[in-house]
Design a protein around this motif. Structure first.
Motif, mmCIF file in Angstrom:
data_model
loop_
_atom_site.group_PDB
_atom_site.id
_atom_site.type_symbol
_atom_site.label_atom_id
_atom_site.label_comp_id
_atom_site.label_asym_id
_atom_site.label_seq_id
_atom_site.Cartn_x
_atom_site.Cartn_y
_atom_site.Cartn_z
ATOM 1 N N MET A 102 0.836 -1.195 0.000
ATOM 2 C CA MET A 102 0.000 0.000 0.000
ATOM 3 C C MET A 102 0.874 1.250 0.000
ATOM 4 O O MET A 102 1.864 1.331 0.724
ATOM 5 N N PRO A 103 0.503 2.244 -0.832
ATOM 6 C CA PRO A 103 1.294 3.492 -0.874
ATOM 7 C C PRO A 103 0.989 4.432 0.281
ATOM 8 O O PRO A 103 1.389 5.587 0.252
ATOM 9 N N VAL A 104 0.262 3.970 1.269
ATOM 10 C CA VAL A 104 -0.082 4.790 2.429
ATOM 11 C C VAL A 104 0.414 4.089 3.690
ATOM 12 O O VAL A 104 0.617 2.868 3.707
ATOM 13 N N MET A 105 0.596 4.866 4.730
ATOM 14 C CA MET A 105 0.972 4.289 6.020
ATOM 15 C C MET A 105 -0.233 3.590 6.636
ATOM 16 O O MET A 105 -1.324 4.162 6.695
ATOM 17 N N LEU A 106 -0.048 2.343 7.067
ATOM 18 C CA LEU A 106 -1.099 1.597 7.744
ATOM 19 C C LEU A 106 -0.590 1.196 9.122
ATOM 20 O O LEU A 106 0.451 0.538 9.236
ATOM 21 N N THR A 161 -16.118 6.107 11.675
ATOM 22 C CA THR A 161 -14.896 6.491 10.972
ATOM 23 C C THR A 161 -14.652 7.993 11.120
ATOM 24 O O THR A 161 -15.576 8.797 11.055
ATOM 25 N N MET A 162 -13.379 8.354 11.294
ATOM 26 C CA MET A 162 -13.004 9.764 11.405
ATOM 27 C C MET A 162 -11.934 10.067 10.360
ATOM 28 O O MET A 162 -10.993 9.306 10.178
ATOM 29 N N ILE A 163 -12.100 11.178 9.642
ATOM 30 C CA ILE A 163 -11.135 11.623 8.640
ATOM 31 C C ILE A 163 -10.596 12.983 9.069
ATOM 32 O O ILE A 163 -11.359 13.916 9.313
ATOM 33 N N TYR A 172 3.402 20.212 2.726
ATOM 34 C CA TYR A 172 2.821 18.873 2.657
ATOM 35 C C TYR A 172 1.350 18.906 3.029
ATOM 36 O O TYR A 172 0.867 19.854 3.659
ATOM 37 N N SER A 173 0.648 17.847 2.619
ATOM 38 C CA SER A 173 -0.770 17.670 2.957
ATOM 39 C C SER A 173 -1.007 16.183 3.206
ATOM 40 O O SER A 173 -0.568 15.339 2.415
ATOM 41 N N PHE A 174 -1.695 15.857 4.293
ATOM 42 C CA PHE A 174 -1.976 14.477 4.646
ATOM 43 C C PHE A 174 -3.471 14.304 4.949
ATOM 44 O O PHE A 174 -4.098 15.188 5.531
ATOM 45 N N ASP A 175 -4.007 13.168 4.522
ATOM 46 C CA ASP A 175 -5.347 12.735 4.920
ATOM 47 C C ASP A 175 -5.183 11.561 5.884
ATOM 48 O O ASP A 175 -4.575 10.541 5.531
ATOM 49 N N ILE A 191 -5.344 2.887 11.340
ATOM 50 C CA ILE A 191 -5.028 4.266 10.981
ATOM 51 C C ILE A 191 -4.356 4.261 9.616
ATOM 52 O O ILE A 191 -3.350 3.571 9.420
ATOM 53 N N LEU A 192 -4.923 5.002 8.667
ATOM 54 C CA LEU A 192 -4.348 5.156 7.336
ATOM 55 C C LEU A 192 -3.893 6.602 7.172
ATOM 56 O O LEU A 192 -4.685 7.529 7.375
#
Length: 451
Positions: A102-106, A161-163, A172-175, A191-192
């Motif tokens: 996955m290209p995102v942190m898990l 769920t919380m975004i 930088y910008s993170f979701d 947590i993603l």
């Protein structure tokens, strides 16, 4: 085994019940016939042992067949378990591969907020492998994460769920997405953390391009509308000047000619302002150009000389401009027209600050401009000795103006430099700051990267 023994018992009881069953084993004198006893016992035990042996052999073969069946069942079960284990291992490896690809942190947490899952992206970002963080508290393993324990606990308690969007403008910008797992004995939360910097920058560029296009259209229309009355003013002023020069008005003639000239200069200034507005609207380009900053600064000074003058106060031409440019300055990638607008806006701010003070022969207005190279950056300083900025004005001068601003009086909209700050920080990835005090005056500092 029970059936033969029962037959033997019945045979023994078939004798006459009134006779002594042991009489056959006694002599006439009452002594025991031991030989007869031994023969009889042997004749009974041998068949009994044979019968027991037959049943034991039969039981043994049954046990052998049962053991063979159990062995076959055991082998079958072992094959099934091995096959199932291989399937589970393959599925686990597949899921692990998906998680690590996955290209995102898990990050997986249990109910105690301890780390249970930590994919490859998380290892790359934090520099810590899974074996070093598993079982540890999240904030102990990743102290720089922009999440609070209260936020994580609220997701666990609510089950919703919380975004969260976290961004540093221009950097930088993170979701960040938090969602709980299905409720079981010991579940937790996932947590993603997605890096959406490129996406946000692309969206901002698209929105900015649309805004610039709309602003260009609006500015063009405004320039056209403004030019009509300005041209009319020029024509009327020229006609009035000719008539005044031909008329005999005595001492009043000089005064009227000076007023007409002031009107003509004001109309000329309005034309320069309208033209500058049009240049600003059409200044943004898609790609940067390698340009030298000193010529851009010189052009901005000339432009400011045309734009800024006060009929009852200073004219920009009356200000002492001190230029201190370092030698052999490198060209930098930039948008020249945009930088020129930033410099003009700074000079405008300096002009009105200088115009707010009174001057004499011993104390004259000046603007000091320095351009130099420092390591991998180009530094631009524009300082003046005009009216200083208050602490609140220094905080608000680079902020956009809002009608609902809680402190609108700190820095009026016409004095703000939010768009100039946007050009430096977003379009040129630079830095911009201001310092101001009575002793040293006001100084605007701009840092631009060389490459």
């Amino acid at each position: 085994m029970k059936h033969p023994l029962a037959l033997v018992a019945l045979a023994c009881l078939s004798c006459n019940t009134y006779a002594d069953i042991f009489s056959v084993f006694r002599e006439a004198d009452g002594s025991t016939k031991w030989q007869y006893v031994a023969n009889t016992t042997a004749s009974i035990l041998i068949p009994t042992l044979v019968i027991v042996l037959v049943f034991m052999v039969r039981a043994h073969w049954r046990a052998v067949r049962s053991n063979r069946a159990l062995t076959d069942i055991k082998a079958t079960l072992e094959d099934r378990v091995a096959h199932r284990t291989a399937e589970l291992q393959e599925r686990e490896a597949y899921i692990t591969s998906i998680v690590n690809s996955m290209p995102v942190m898990l990050i997986g947490l249990n109910q105690q907020l301890q780390i249970t899952q930590w994919n490859k992206k998380a290892e790359e970002v934090t520099g810590r492998p899974l074996k070093d963080v598993v079982g540890k508290n999240l904030w102990e393993a990743y102290s720089s994460i922009t999440l609070t324990q209260a936020q994580v606990l609220s997701v666990l308690e609510s089950g919703e769920t919380m975004i969260i969007k976290h961004a540093q403008p221009g950097q930088y910008s993170f979701d960040i997405t938090l969602y709980p797992l299905d409720k079981q004995d010991d579940t937790g939360i996932v947590i993603l953390i997605s890096d959406v910097t490129k996406q946000v920058n692309a969206e901002n560029k698209l929105a900015e391009r649309d805004k610039v296009s709309a602003m260009g259209e609006l500015a063009s229309a405004m320039v056209y509308d403004i030019s009509l009355p300005i041209n009319s003013i020029f024509a009327r002023v020229s006609s009035a000047r000719q008539e005044l020069e031909a008329a005999d008005l005595g001492e009043v003639k000089g005064f009227l000619l000076s007023e007409v000239e002031a009107v003509r200069q004001s109309a000329q200034q309005a034309t320069a302002i309208a033209q500058n507005l049009l240049e600003l609207a059409s200044s943004h380009r898609e790609t940067k150009q390698l340009e030298a900053v000193p010529p851009i600064m010189d052009h901005s000074i000339e432009l400011a000389s045309q734009l800024f003058k006060d009929a009852d106060g200073l004219a920009f031409k009356q200000i002492n401009i001190r230029r201190n440019y370092a030698a052999n300055l490198p060209n930098i990638p930039c948008f020249p027209a945009e930088l020129a607008q930033v410099f003009v806006r700074l000079m405008r701010n300096a002009f009105y600050a200088l115009n707010a003070k009174s001057w004499d022969d011993d104390n004259k207005p000046w603007i000091n401009i320095e351009i130099g190279e420092f390591y991998d950056s180009l530094w631009i300083k524009l300082a003046h000795n005009g009216k200083c900025l208050s602490e609140d004005e220094q905080l608000d001068i680079f902020q956009p103006f809002f009608a609902m601003n809680s402190h609108p009086e700190t820095c009026p909209v016409e004095q703000r430099l939010s768009y100039s700050y946007f050009i430096i920080t977003h379009h040129h990835r630079g830095q911009m700051a201001v310092t101001s005090d009575e002793q040293n005056g006001t100084c605007f500092n701009i840092q631009l990267a060389l490459g």
